[in-house]
Write an enzyme that holds these catalytic residues in place. Structure first.
Site, PDB file in Angstrom:
ATOM      1  N   GLU A 156       8.692  -1.336  11.439  1.00 24.43           N
ATOM      2  CA  GLU A 156       8.643  -2.178  10.238  1.00 24.43           C
ATOM      3  C   GLU A 156       9.768  -3.212  10.187  1.00 24.43           C
ATOM      4  O   GLU A 156      10.596  -3.229   9.268  1.00 24.43           O
ATOM      5  CB  GLU A 156       8.670  -1.304   8.988  1.00 24.43           C
ATOM      6  CG  GLU A 156       7.425  -0.485   8.806  1.00 24.43           C
ATOM      7  CD  GLU A 156       7.371   0.284   7.497  1.00 24.43           C
ATOM      8  OE1 GLU A 156       6.312   0.835   7.173  1.00 24.43           O
ATOM      9  OE2 GLU A 156       8.413   0.348   6.788  1.00 24.43           O
ATOM     10  N   GLU A 354       1.712   5.171  10.217  1.00 25.30           N
ATOM     11  CA  GLU A 354       2.138   5.728   8.929  1.00 25.30           C
ATOM     12  C   GLU A 354       1.071   5.447   7.889  1.00 25.30           C
ATOM     13  O   GLU A 354       0.591   4.320   7.766  1.00 25.30           O
ATOM     14  CB  GLU A 354       3.441   5.095   8.423  1.00 25.30           C
ATOM     15  CG  GLU A 354       4.694   5.467   9.168  1.00 25.30           C
ATOM     16  CD  GLU A 354       5.943   4.846   8.533  1.00 25.30           C
ATOM     17  OE1 GLU A 354       5.920   4.541   7.315  1.00 25.30           O
ATOM     18  OE2 GLU A 354       6.923   4.649   9.271  1.00 25.30           O
TER      19      GLU A 354
END
Length: 439
Positions: A156, A354
């Site tokens: 991320e 995720e």
């Protein structure tokens, strides 16, 4: 009864080092930017920190056994950079435990925990940090490459850049606004260099984990449409376009990254190195409008967008929200997977690295996971190659600036005793995986 997936589809669970390991200074481990950040008064709910977290450092064997007992194929975890420098043997033991439990280790090299000494030298605003990350990747693959075949370079980069460098809500809390764009480029360069190092040392498969989400305009007003487009470029495509296309999404962003000409061309060649899979982290969609004079936007996100930026978030309409206040829109996961397929003709196989939610009512977590797995199945049916799905998170953990209030885990952690208890959602996930194996 359960959503169905193609043969060979892999189920997993995910965690990150800082959120679960604890043992903050055991065996000479030095501070990361998150250790420094959480020590500041008022930046984490209730003044909490991760010095103990879930004490995974001392309880990893039991945790790995619990994860394996759910029947998952893969365990995605991350390395603590400062622990590797001081105590690399911990990850030998952890990887051996993962393999011994019949799981495939899928480690992430960098999950936001930059050593404080590198931040003191400029952090991700300093180009040299990308080369230090490449050195670190080399250390890891040389030590563990005989047992670890599957690697994720970075986690991320968009969130790390936005919350930690553009804003002040995550470490290192720079608050640079659009001036944070060089940190994005240097993380992307680190990714490209790490891919090169991993390939050189025979890594089996290499990927990256990127958060993606659909961005919509609050109204059809051209100002709102333009604001949403800018926000989507900055938070989605600034990171995936260089990796998958070898270019930034627009001239404004390219001009802001602080590298140009032949050097930028060389960097982009490295950044677009071939990947074996592309990790997608998904939580909720986003809605954007052009800033309205005098309007109070505080509290719309768990972070506040400061004045002066050309976009402002507004609440996404949804019938349900998580305990964290996030909109529950499963169709948005299908949408973003389809968008990635359409935007990138050479999109590698996707793994949802995720997906999960904070709930205290575990039946709501089961409903959330079921609906989002069905959203993945819908994308597969429409032609997106998705090879796996990992729940965030295996354990309740330290949720960054939100402390310990939010519970994402399939395994409950009693923070007073550190006792682990599988939740109903853990058993549901186990049964879903068992049903998939039988089909």
């Amino acid at each position: 009864m359960y959503p169905q997936f193609p043969p060979g589809f892999r189920f997993g669970m995910s965690t990150s080092a800082f959120q679960i390991e604890g043992a903050a200074d055991v065996n000479g481990k030095g501070p990361s930017i998150w250790d420094t950040f959480t020590a500041r008064p008022g930046v984490v709910r209730h003044g909490q920190d991760a010095r103990v977290a879930t004490d995974h450092y001392h309880r990893y064997a039991d945790d790995v056994a619990l994860i394996a007992a759910a029947g998952v194929h893969d365990y995605r975890f991350s390395f603590s950079w400062t622990r590797v420098l001081a105590d690399p043997g911990f990850y030998d033991r952890l990887v051996d435990a993962i393999l011994g439990a019949g799981l495939r280790p899928v480690p992430t090299i960098y999950h936001w925990d930059l050593p404080q000494e590198l931040e003191d030298a400029g952090g991700w605003m300093n180009r040299d940090t990308a080369y230090r990350l490449a050195d670190y990747a080399g250390t890891l693959v040389l030590r563990l490459g005989d047992r670890v075949r599957d690697w994720i370079t970075m986690n991320e980069m968009n969130v790390h850049t936005l919350y930690g460098y553009a804003l002040t809500d995550h470490a290192p809390a720079r608050g640079l606004g659009l001036g944070a764009l060089p940190s994005a480029h240097h993380q992307l360069l680190a990714h490209g260099l790490a891919v090169q190092v991993l390939r050189t040392h025979g890594a089996g498969t290499v990927g990256v984990a990127s958060q993606h989400f659909p961005v919509s305009a609050a109204t059809e007003d051209p100002a709102d449409v333009a604001a949403a487009a800018i926000f989507s470029d900055l938070t989605n495509w600034t990171f995936s376009d260089p990796i998958l296309l070898g270019a930034y999404p627009n001239e404004m962003i390219e001009a802001g990254v602080g590298t140009s000409g032949a050097q930028l061309d060389r960097d982009l060649e490295l950044i677009k190195a071939r990947l074996d899979f592309y990790g997608v982290n998904f939580y909720e969609p986003t809605m954007i409008e052009a800033p309205r004079a005098g309007k109070d936007y505080s509290g719309v996100l768990e972070v506040d967008i400061p004045d002066g930026l050309p976009f402002s978030p507004v609440p996404v309409e949804s019938a349900e929200r998580t305990d964290f206040g996030w909109a529950i829109v499963p169709t948005a996961l299908t949408e973003i997977l389809m968008t990635l397929k359409d935007r990138y003709p050479a999109l590698p196989p996707v793994i949802v690295t995720e997906n999960g939610a904070s709930f205290r009512d575990d039946q709501r977590r089961i409903s959330y996971l079921d609906s989002h797995l069905r959203a993945v199945a819908d994308a597969v049916e429409q032609g997106v190659r998705v090879d796996g799905y990992y729940v965030w998170s295996a354990l309740d953990n330290f949720e960054w600036a939100a402390g310990y209030d939010e519970r994402f885990g399939l395994i409950h952690v009693d923070y007073a005793t550190l006792e682990r208890t599988p939740k109903e959602s853990y058993h549901w996930y186990r049964d879903l995986i068992a049903a998939q194996r039988r089909s």
